[in-house]
Design an enzyme around this catalytic site. Structure first.
Site, PDB file in Angstrom:
ATOM      1  N   SER A   1       0.960  -1.061   0.031  1.00 57.05           N
ATOM      2  CA  SER A   1       0.071   0.024  -0.068  1.00 57.05           C
ATOM      3  C   SER A   1       0.895   1.338   0.130  1.00 57.05           C
ATOM      4  CB  SER A   1      -0.910  -0.076   1.207  1.00 57.05           C
ATOM      5  OG  SER A   1      -0.297  -0.130   2.396  1.00 57.05           O
TER       6      SER A   1
ATOM      7  N   ASP B   1      -1.840   6.188  11.937  1.00 57.96           N
ATOM      8  CA  ASP B   1      -1.212   5.741  10.517  1.00 57.96           C
ATOM      9  C   ASP B   1       0.053   6.659  10.453  1.00 57.96           C
ATOM     10  OD1 ASP B   1      -0.328   5.340   8.015  1.00 57.96           O
ATOM     11  OD2 ASP B   1      -2.042   5.459   7.181  1.00 57.96           O
TER      12      ASP B   1
ATOM     13  N   HIS C   1       1.921   5.109   6.013  1.00 56.86           N
ATOM     14  CA  HIS C   1       1.453   5.945   4.743  1.00 56.86           C
ATOM     15  C   HIS C   1       1.785   7.405   4.799  1.00 56.86           C
ATOM     16  CE1 HIS C   1      -0.902   2.106   4.888  1.00 56.86           C
ATOM     17  NE2 HIS C   1      -0.636   2.143   3.757  1.00 56.86           N
TER      18      HIS C   1
END
Length: 412
Positions: free
Chosen positions: A132, A379, A382
């Site tokens: 990702s 997070d 990312h």
């Protein structure tokens, strides 16, 4: 007599010196200057692989410079962004993380020219395959290119009509005016991962899946023929995602419950190398393997309350903690890439780890996509977009420029 004799002797010695000079081997001509670089003097190559240098510049070595005039190539209204990467829309008030420019130490990083990249890629394919974080980079590239397409992105669409929110399989964005596709294939381990149904699971313990180290994902045949292939992996190569989750390594159809992760990772890279070298067709492609993208969890891990919420500025090299946790991943990727390159292939190690390690301020943190539970983990893996992955693509663009990339030169 004596004067004439001396003059004659001097002439003879001069001619002899010219003859000797003509026979001596000459060094290489000085490198041509380029409008893209301020300096083309190669830095000392101590402790680095030659694959890191492009046009005389090591783009991985540098610092972040604040630039108030820096304009992002796109904004969060780019329709191809994942909701989880739109940090300002998700409540982040401080957007100063967008005002930092990467400055290599010994040269200048060329400014990304989307129109030029589109023209150079005409009638071509740019493929990203990985986890990702690779999707993060793919979305960045799509938006950077779409910003140069007239009429606000008209003529840019997903080939099969799939929603951009799709997180499995693959997505292919078409730039119709250029007959160009920019594609993403989900392959978090870069090799095949088989999931077992309970009835089909091997006996003798909790086995949920197998990481097949000698086989690529089923969609890998779609990677073939790409003009530019950018691979990445790393974040899933840990005990939490493998053995602790019941995913064991498999070679030749046999499950191995004791294999070390580093050994398994090496076997997976050998599979990539064998695949890349197995076809003459792929010898024309530009092969990139991106280095590890560090996470920035403080006071815990992602699942134990780790946070990056209060980070607003990049770190300096002096603040950086020495000793990268996953340095072995980068070393193995660099060695594999160099091995492919030694066979005459256009293979490059896209080294973004150091520049990324300095950017704890660039993550979504608690500003995740709408609907995320308030108590969900932050997070810090990312990246907000626009943001740090844009610089990865600037480095990718610079490396392609230095190698003369241009699909318009392909034989038809």
């Amino acid at each position: 007599m004596h004067v004439g004799h001396a003059v004659a002797s001097s002439v003879c010695l001069f001619l002899l010196a010219l003859s000797i000079a003509a026979l001596l081997p000459h060094g290489p001509p000085p490198p041509r200057t380029s409008s893209f670089f301020q300096a083309r003097v190669p830095p000392p190559a101590i402790g680095r692989t030659s694959a890191e240098y492009h046009g005389g510049c090591d783009y991985s070595d540098g610092r972040w410079v604040r630039d108030e005039a820096l304009a992002a190539a796109y904004m969060e209204d780019c329709p191809f962004l994942d909701p989880g990467f739109r940090c300002a829309r998700n409540g982040r008030r401080h957007t100063s993380f967008r005002q930092w420019r990467w400055q290599p130490r010994r040269c200048r990083l060329p400014k990304f020219n989307a129109t030029d990249m589109l023209e150079r890629s005409r009638n071509g394919r740019i493929v990203f395959a990985g986890d990702s974080i690779g999707r993060n980079q793919w979305e960045s590239m799509v938006c950077m290119l779409a910003g140069a397409v007239p009429a606000g992105g008209a003529g840019v669409y997903e080939q099969s009509g799939k929603p951009i929110s799709r997180h499995k399989g693959y997505l292919s964005m078409v730039f119709a005016a250029y007959n160009l596709s920019v594609e993403y294939y989900r392959a978090p381990m870069i090799v095949m991962v088989d999931r077992f149904h309970h009835a089909n699971a091997p006996s003798g313990g909790r086995v949920r899946g197998a990481v097949r180290l000698d086989a690529l994902p089923r969609h890998a045949d779609r990677w073939a023929g790409a003009d530019v292939l950018v691979l990445n992996t790393g974040h899933w190569w840990n005990p939490h995602k493998t053995v602790r989750a019941g995913n064991y390594f498999m070679v030749g159809g046999r499950l191995n419950r004791t294999m070390d992760i580093k050994e398994a990772f090496g076997l997976s890279l050998q599979t990539i190398k064998d695949w890349e070298l197995s076809s003459v067709r792929r010898s024309k492609s530009y092969f990139f393997f991106r280095s590890y993208s560090p996470s920035h969890y403080s006071n815990g891990t992602w699942d134990t309350g780790g946070s990056c919420a209060d980070q607003q500025d990049p770190l300096t090299t002096d603040q950086l903690q020495l000793g990268e946790e996953y340095s072995w991943i980068n070393e193995m990727i660099a060695k594999t890439t160099q091995g492919i390159r030694s066979h005459g292939r256009k293979a490059h190690f896209l080294n973004i780890t150091h520049m990324t390690e300095l950017r704890p301020d660039g993550h979504p943190s608690r500003h995740r996509e709408p609907g995320t539970p308030p108590d969900a983990p932050e997070d810090c893996s990312h990246w907000c977009l626009p943001g740090v992955p844009d610089t990865w693509n600037e480095v990718l663009y610079a490396q392609l420029l230095s190698t003369g990339y241009d699909t318009r030169r392909k034989p038809r």
